[in-house]
Design an enzyme around this catalytic site. Structure first.
Site, PDB file in Angstrom:
ATOM      1  N   HIS A 213      83.175  42.460   7.953  1.00 13.78           N
ATOM      2  CA  HIS A 213      83.714  41.184   8.420  1.00 13.78           C
ATOM      3  C   HIS A 213      82.604  40.190   8.718  1.00 13.78           C
ATOM      4  O   HIS A 213      81.455  40.551   8.966  1.00 13.78           O
ATOM      5  CB  HIS A 213      84.579  41.387   9.679  1.00 13.78           C
ATOM      6  CG  HIS A 213      83.822  41.776  10.896  1.00 13.78           C
ATOM      7  ND1 HIS A 213      83.140  40.881  11.678  1.00 13.78           N
ATOM      8  CD2 HIS A 213      83.631  42.984  11.480  1.00 13.78           C
ATOM      9  CE1 HIS A 213      82.574  41.504  12.697  1.00 13.78           C
ATOM     10  NE2 HIS A 213      82.851  42.793  12.591  1.00 13.78           N
ATOM     11  N   CYS A 227      81.503  48.313  13.068  1.00 16.04           N
ATOM     12  CA  CYS A 227      81.829  47.593  11.838  1.00 16.04           C
ATOM     13  C   CYS A 227      80.544  47.124  11.145  1.00 16.04           C
ATOM     14  O   CYS A 227      79.455  47.226  11.684  1.00 16.04           O
ATOM     15  CB  CYS A 227      82.707  46.392  12.137  1.00 16.04           C
ATOM     16  SG  CYS A 227      84.415  46.803  12.531  1.00 16.04           S
TER      17      CYS A 227
END
Length: 256
Positions: A213, A227
């Site tokens: 992301h 992440c």
């Protein structure tokens, strides 16, 4: 879920099996189909560039990075954050300690660039390879390098944080690791997506709550909850390049 994920959007299914990945080559190496001779070699201007620099030399740098599969942002002759992240990615792939300064060593490498190390030689022709050691993500499409990006993955520093989630205050703890292994892209969201650990831009999930992301902060060292953080311009373009059920291979270990 991580506060740094990597976004990957729909590219469609791939029918070519086990094609060997090919990295983008300099114009001097690969001629256009049907051409009688190779394109002119890239000749570096050689001028030392730093963040904030402007002018034709910066435009040449941006154009060369884009040509090689990196994402320097708009080719506008302005050396800003997107170009810096692309420079970092290029330097890491070419064995140069990442710095925002583009000097002789980086210019020389741009004249004779190295290909990213292939982590999964027998992998599908369309796949993502995440190199934790170098903090670099490579997207292959139909056996060709399509995109190379600087990233920041899980910090590896255990955390416990309190957040208001689903209408009540909750405490979340984790090890902030981006696990190695073989996965596939699953669900995604467009724009800013709120998780219990923060905001994720254009997240594409590939391992439970772990995603690629966009993030406003993508430092050189791993810094997320797990992440894979991407520069915002990369996260903006990735959804149109990478679809669902695309293999994601995570390898390596970052050494501080």
């Amino acid at each position: 879920m991580t506060a740094g994920a990597v976004l990957v959007a729909s590219l469609g299914s791939v029918g070519v099996a086990n094609a060997q990945p090919v990295t983008p080559a300099a114009p001097a190496v690969v001629a256009q189909a049907g051409a009688q001779a190779a394109a002119p070699e890239f000749v570096a201007p050689g001028k030392t560039l730093k963040i904030g620099a402007k002018g034709n030399e910066v435009k040449v740098l941006q154009g060369r990075l884009k040509e090689l599969g990196y994402a320097p942002g708009k080719i506008d002759g302005r050396y800003g954050g997107a170009t810096q992240a692309a420079v970092w990615a290029f330097q890491k792939v070419n064995g140069i300690s990442p710095t925002s300064t583009v000097a002789s060593r980086t210019w020389n490498a741009l004249e004779a660039p190295k290909a990213p190390k292939v982590l999964v030689p027998g992998g599908k022709p369309t796949r993502v390879e995440m190199n934790l050691a170098k903090q670099v993500m490579v997207l292959y499409v139909n056996g060709q390098v399509k995109l190379i990006s600087h990233t920041s993955s899980g910090s590896g520093i255990p955390y416990c944080e309190t957040a208001n989630w689903n209408g009540k205050v909750q405490r979340f703890c984790g090890d902030a690791r981006t696990p190695t292994g073989d996965y596939k892209t699953t669900w995604r969201r467009s724009g800013w997506h709120k998780s219990y650990l923060g905001q994720l831009y254009n997240p594409i999930f590939f391992n439970g709550g772990i995603a690629f992301h966009g993030a406003l902060s993508v430092p050189l060292a791993p810094a997320s909850h797990g992440c894979v953080r991407l520069p915002m311009n990369v996260a903006g373009m990735l959804p149109s390049l990478l679809g669902k059920n695309v293999p994601v291979h995570v390898r390596g270990k970052f050494v501080r």
